[in-house]
Enzyme design. Structure first.
Site, short mmCIF file in Angstrom:
data_model
loop_
_atom_site.label_atom_id
_atom_site.label_comp_id
_atom_site.label_asym_id
_atom_site.label_seq_id
_atom_site.Cartn_x
_atom_site.Cartn_y
_atom_site.Cartn_z
N LYS A 68 0.83 -1.21 0.00
CA LYS A 68 0.00 0.00 0.00
C LYS A 68 0.86 1.25 0.00
CE LYS A 68 -4.01 -2.06 0.47
NZ LYS A 68 -5.09 -1.91 -0.51
N GLU B 128 -2.07 0.29 -8.68
CA GLU B 128 -3.52 0.18 -8.54
C GLU B 128 -4.10 1.51 -8.06
OE1 GLU B 128 -4.37 -3.64 -6.84
OE2 GLU B 128 -6.06 -2.83 -5.71
N ASP C 50 -9.38 0.00 -9.43
CA ASP C 50 -9.99 -0.80 -8.36
C ASP C 50 -11.24 -0.08 -7.83
OD1 ASP C 50 -10.45 -2.68 -6.41
OD2 ASP C 50 -8.80 -2.11 -5.12
N LYS D 299 -13.33 -7.26 -7.03
CA LYS D 299 -13.56 -7.85 -5.72
C LYS D 299 -14.97 -8.45 -5.76
CE LYS D 299 -10.69 -4.76 -2.94
NZ LYS D 299 -9.70 -4.50 -3.99
#
Ligand SMILES: O=C(O)CCC(=O)c1ccccc1C(=O)O
Ligand SMILES: [Mg+2]
Length: 321
Positions: A142, A199, A224, A248
């Protein structure tokens, strides 16, 4: 088909809080649903919303479950509104044959490789080797959490310590400015193709800017947050996005509609976890096994964020009221 429906609230504390640009996440709240059909076959589903990603809240999902009758039909399930995507996923996947079984030892998902999620900040530096030893060759880290110069420094250390065959994904969770994104992409290009993609560098409202960035640099960009549900996926695809799509399943909505979209359009997909239990995980991995493209590792290397569940957790949960 008629099903007896029941559900339970379920929560799990992260072993270490999940830190992203959206903030600190300490407890995963979910709803487990159980359907029993006319033949007494039991099937399970999981509602695990992420409201900061654009899905319903846990409260909205609970309200939905409370107002359902105890006996439900496929008609009710396929009429769940689009504003409850995590509920759509749970109910639809629980009626899908081959879903989660209580005592299934045959864990499926044969041809999948997994990406291991590293903690944000400098803890990534002493965490990757544990995952490497478990067999992970792709990692996700991240960014957009701490000050950019600090992160770029950690990135240099991380890149120089990772084995040559390792791949790294960066996930900014929409937290970079346009200038910062350029800085990161320029940096990543120096290590191409070791950096698989960045991302969601910019926030959801910056679609055009992300298109532009994807034309300026070698390192691919993956959407995303921008494609959290079918409606957003269709919109970005229509606007011409041909980069990577992170999906997801747990919050995306109807699995059958996702399958239909993928049949119609050849898109480059990376499947990703919502920190679900084994129930949502198996339903998602089943989709991933069918719909993954380009051998992308699936973002389900997240088990180290939770304590191992006890074997009978589900039976125990159903004994509580
Ligand atoms: O995709 C992965 O590799 C792990 C899952 C992950 O990063 C994630 C999990 C929950 C909520 C948001 C995210 C994210 O991709 O931003
Ligand atoms: Mg992400």
């Amino acid at each position: 088909m008629i099903y007896q429906f029941s559900f339970r609230y379920f929560s799990q504390k992260f072993t270490k809080p999940m830190i992203t640009n959206h903030g600190i996440w300490e407890i995963r709240e979910s709803i487990i649903i159980r359907l029993i059909d006319e033949k007494d076959d039991v099937s399970w589903g999981e509602i695990s919303p992420i409201s900061w990603f654009g899905s319903e809240t846990i409260k909205q999902a609970l309200d939905f479950c409370y107002q359902l009758p105890q006996t439900i039909t496929k008609e009710i399930i396929f009429a769940i509104p689009d504003k409850l995507p995590a509920c759509q996923f749970a109910f639809e996947s629980s009626t899908h044959p081959g879903g989660f079984r209580l005592c299934s030892s045959e864990l499926q998902s044969p041809n999948l490789t997994y990406s291991g999620l590293l903690p944000a900040g400098k803890s990534a530096l002493n965490q990757w080797s544990n995952l490497w030893e478990q067999g992970y060759k792709t990692f996700k880290w991240k960014i957009g959490v701490n000050e950019i110069n600090q992160e770029l420094e950690i990135f240099d250390l991380l890149i120089s310590s990772l084995p040559t065959s390792a791949k790294l994904r960066l996930d900014a969770n929409g937290g970079l400015t346009y200038q910062q994104a350029k800085l990161w992409l320029k940096k990543c290009d120096q290590f191409s193709p070791k950096i698989e993609f960045i991302e969601q560098p910019l926030s959801v409202d910056k679609f055009t800017e992300m298109q532009e960035l994807s034309n300026l640099y070698l390192t691919p960009i993956a959407l995303d947050e921008s494609i959290a549900n079918l409606h957003q996926l269709e919109s970005c695809f229509q606007q011409g996005w041909r980069g990577i799509f992170v999906i997801k399943p747990g919050i995306f909505g109807s699995p059958s509609q996702l399958r239909e979209f993928c049949k119609q359009h050849q898109i480059d997909i990376v499947f990703s976890s919502v920190f679900e239990t084994e129930i949502g995980r198996q339903a998602s991995l089943q989709l991933a096994a069918k719909l993954s493209t380009n051998n992308r590792a699936v973002g389900f290397g997240i088990n180290h964020f939770f304590q191992q569940q006890e074997a009978n957790w589900l039976e125990s949960l159903w004994k509580t009221f």
